[in-house]
Design a protein around this motif. Structure first.
Motif, PDB file in Angstrom:
ATOM      1  N   ASP A 176       4.050   2.735   1.499  1.00 18.53           N
ATOM      2  CA  ASP A 176       3.981   2.762   2.964  1.00 18.53           C
ATOM      3  C   ASP A 176       4.341   1.408   3.567  1.00 18.53           C
ATOM      4  OD1 ASP A 176       3.110   5.433   2.984  1.00 18.53           O
ATOM      5  OD2 ASP A 176       1.027   4.813   2.697  1.00 18.53           O
ATOM      6  N   THR A 177       4.549   0.412   2.726  1.00 20.45           N
ATOM      7  CA  THR A 177       4.889  -0.932   3.181  1.00 20.45           C
ATOM      8  C   THR A 177       6.319  -1.259   2.748  1.00 20.45           C
ATOM      9  OG1 THR A 177       3.876  -1.816   1.176  1.00 20.45           O
ATOM     10  CG2 THR A 177       2.519  -1.806   3.160  1.00 20.45           C
ATOM     11  N   PRO A 178       6.980  -2.160   3.474  1.00 17.33           N
ATOM     12  CA  PRO A 178       8.363  -2.518   3.114  1.00 17.33           C
ATOM     13  C   PRO A 178       8.426  -3.226   1.761  1.00 17.33           C
ATOM     14  CG  PRO A 178       7.755  -3.426   5.274  1.00 17.33           C
ATOM     15  CD  PRO A 178       6.527  -2.839   4.681  1.00 17.33           C
ATOM     16  N   LEU A 179       9.554  -3.080   1.120  1.00 12.35           N
ATOM     17  CA  LEU A 179       9.788  -3.712  -0.180  1.00 12.35           C
ATOM     18  C   LEU A 179      11.209  -4.247  -0.171  1.00 12.35           C
ATOM     19  CD1 LEU A 179       8.793  -4.245  -3.076  1.00 12.35           C
ATOM     20  CD2 LEU A 179       9.673  -1.990  -3.671  1.00 12.35           C
ATOM     21  N   GLN A 180      11.343  -5.564  -0.343  1.00  8.17           N
ATOM     22  CA  GLN A 180      12.663  -6.176  -0.283  1.00  8.17           C
ATOM     23  C   GLN A 180      12.877  -7.097  -1.466  1.00  8.17           C
ATOM     24  OE1 GLN A 180      12.599  -8.134   3.513  1.00  8.17           O
ATOM     25  NE2 GLN A 180      12.748  -6.225   4.649  1.00  8.17           N
ATOM     26  N   ASN A 181      14.138  -7.411  -1.720  1.00  5.08           N
ATOM     27  CA  ASN A 181      14.525  -8.396  -2.733  1.00  5.08           C
ATOM     28  C   ASN A 181      13.883  -8.113  -4.088  1.00  5.08           C
ATOM     29  OD1 ASN A 181      15.973  -9.775  -0.735  1.00  5.08           O
ATOM     30  ND2 ASN A 181      14.126 -10.867  -0.117  1.00  5.08           N
ATOM     31  N   LEU A 182      14.119  -6.941  -4.590  1.00  3.16           N
ATOM     32  CA  LEU A 182      13.526  -6.522  -5.853  1.00  3.16           C
ATOM     33  C   LEU A 182      14.617  -6.327  -6.893  1.00  3.16           C
ATOM     34  CD1 LEU A 182      10.858  -5.602  -7.209  1.00  3.16           C
ATOM     35  CD2 LEU A 182      11.437  -3.293  -6.468  1.00  3.16           C
ATOM     36  N   GLU A 183      14.409  -6.890  -8.084  1.00  2.00           N
ATOM     37  CA  GLU A 183      15.328  -6.675  -9.192  1.00  2.00           C
ATOM     38  C   GLU A 183      15.319  -5.187  -9.537  1.00  2.00           C
ATOM     39  OE1 GLU A 183      15.308  -7.495 -13.960  1.00  2.00           O
ATOM     40  OE2 GLU A 183      14.480  -9.063 -12.669  1.00  2.00           O
ATOM     41  N   GLN A 184      16.502  -4.584  -9.642  1.00  2.00           N
ATOM     42  CA  GLN A 184      16.617  -3.154  -9.903  1.00  2.00           C
ATOM     43  C   GLN A 184      17.648  -2.892 -10.991  1.00  2.00           C
ATOM     44  OE1 GLN A 184      17.170  -0.729  -6.308  1.00  2.00           O
ATOM     45  NE2 GLN A 184      16.754  -2.580  -5.128  1.00  2.00           N
ATOM     46  N   LYS A 185      17.445  -1.805 -11.720  1.00  2.00           N
ATOM     47  CA  LYS A 185      18.451  -1.380 -12.696  1.00  2.00           C
ATOM     48  C   LYS A 185      18.298   0.120 -12.952  1.00  2.00           C
ATOM     49  CE  LYS A 185      15.673  -2.526 -16.759  1.00  2.00           C
ATOM     50  NZ  LYS A 185      15.572  -3.361 -17.947  1.00  2.00           N
TER      51      LYS A 185
ATOM     52  N   SER B 287       0.855  -1.181   0.000  1.00  2.00           N
ATOM     53  CA  SER B 287       0.000   0.000   0.000  1.00  2.00           C
ATOM     54  C   SER B 287       0.885   1.222   0.000  1.00  2.00           C
ATOM     55  CB  SER B 287      -0.944  -0.003   1.203  1.00  2.00           C
ATOM     56  OG  SER B 287      -0.211   0.019   2.408  1.00  2.00           O
ATOM     57  N   GLY B 288       0.297   2.341  -0.435  1.00  2.00           N
ATOM     58  CA  GLY B 288       1.042   3.574  -0.500  1.00  2.00           C
ATOM     59  C   GLY B 288       0.119   4.765  -0.454  1.00  2.00           C
TER      60      GLY B 288
ATOM     61  N   LYS C 211      -4.607   7.324  -1.530  1.00  2.00           N
ATOM     62  CA  LYS C 211      -4.047   6.052  -1.065  1.00  2.00           C
ATOM     63  C   LYS C 211      -4.296   5.003  -2.145  1.00  2.00           C
ATOM     64  CE  LYS C 211      -4.885   7.122   3.776  1.00  2.00           C
ATOM     65  NZ  LYS C 211      -3.670   7.131   4.490  1.00  2.00           N
ATOM     66  N   TYR C 212      -3.412   4.024  -2.193  1.00  2.00           N
ATOM     67  CA  TYR C 212      -3.549   2.966  -3.184  1.00  2.00           C
ATOM     68  C   TYR C 212      -3.109   1.635  -2.603  1.00  2.00           C
ATOM     69  CZ  TYR C 212       1.500   3.523  -3.925  1.00  2.00           C
ATOM     70  OH  TYR C 212       2.860   3.599  -3.754  1.00  2.00           O
ATOM     71  N   GLN C 213      -3.451   0.573  -3.336  1.00  2.00           N
ATOM     72  CA  GLN C 213      -3.066  -0.778  -2.964  1.00  2.00           C
ATOM     73  C   GLN C 213      -2.582  -1.515  -4.201  1.00  2.00           C
ATOM     74  OE1 GLN C 213      -6.033  -2.808  -0.710  1.00  2.00           O
ATOM     75  NE2 GLN C 213      -4.821  -4.642  -0.463  1.00  2.00           N
ATOM     76  N   ILE C 214      -1.587  -2.368  -4.002  1.00  2.00           N
ATOM     77  CA  ILE C 214      -1.068  -3.238  -5.057  1.00  2.00           C
ATOM     78  C   ILE C 214      -1.265  -4.658  -4.571  1.00  2.00           C
ATOM     79  CG2 ILE C 214       0.972  -3.931  -6.366  1.00  2.00           C
ATOM     80  CD1 ILE C 214       2.041  -1.051  -5.856  1.00  2.00           C
ATOM     81  N   ASP C 215      -2.006  -5.452  -5.340  1.00  2.00           N
ATOM     82  CA  ASP C 215      -2.410  -6.796  -4.909  1.00  2.00           C
ATOM     83  C   ASP C 215      -1.563  -7.919  -5.499  1.00  2.00           C
ATOM     84  OD1 ASP C 215      -4.505  -5.738  -3.376  1.00  2.00           O
ATOM     85  OD2 ASP C 215      -5.812  -5.667  -5.127  1.00  2.00           O
TER      86      ASP C 215
END
Length: 131
Positions: free
Chosen positions: A99-108, A3-4, A12-16
């Motif tokens: 607003d929520t944690p985000l880990q282990n994401l492919e980035q470039k 969420s963010g 506010k928004y949500q990603i499911d």
């Protein structure tokens, strides 16, 4: 799943679903719209993103033909970037609004040929200059 919100909290928004990847975009438009060395967006399918509050306060700026950037009308927070072509089923969410944690994401890093001359790119992430 995620969420963010914008800076003022009106939107506010949500990603499911999991966020697929992240791009640190150094193009001139992203630098200007974020007022920073680059903008970081996470890519999700459109059907997995929804506004949960304040959608009526979201405006879209057409930054180039077929490309839109959404923002909160009240505080100006950048929320999304999308291109009708070639990615009609995807939306890129400004990860700084999560607003929520985000880990282990492919980035470039992308569009680094346009990067700010005062920014030193040395974090070891992949660079894709074919954009």
């Amino acid at each position: 799943m995620h969420s963010g919100s914008c800076l003022c909290g009106v939107v506010k928004y949500q990603i499911d679903a999991p966020i697929k990847s992240a791009n640190h975009c150094h193009c001139g438009q992203c630098r200007k719209s974020h007022g920073a060395a680059f903008a970081t967006y996470g890519n999700v399918r459109r059907e997995h993103f929804r506004f949960t509050q304040g959608e009526e306060s979201v405006s879209t700026f057409t930054s180039s033909p077929g490309v839109g950037r959404t923002f909160c009308q009240h505080c100006g927070s950048n929320l999304q970037w999308f291109a009708e072509q070639p990615y009609p089923k995807w939306v890129s969410v400004a990860l700084g609004t999560l607003d929520t944690p985000l880990q282990n994401l492919e980035q470039k890093h992308i569009y680094t040929r346009s990067k700010a001359d005062w920014y030193c790119l040395n974090d070891g992430l992949p660079v894709d200059d074919h954009n």
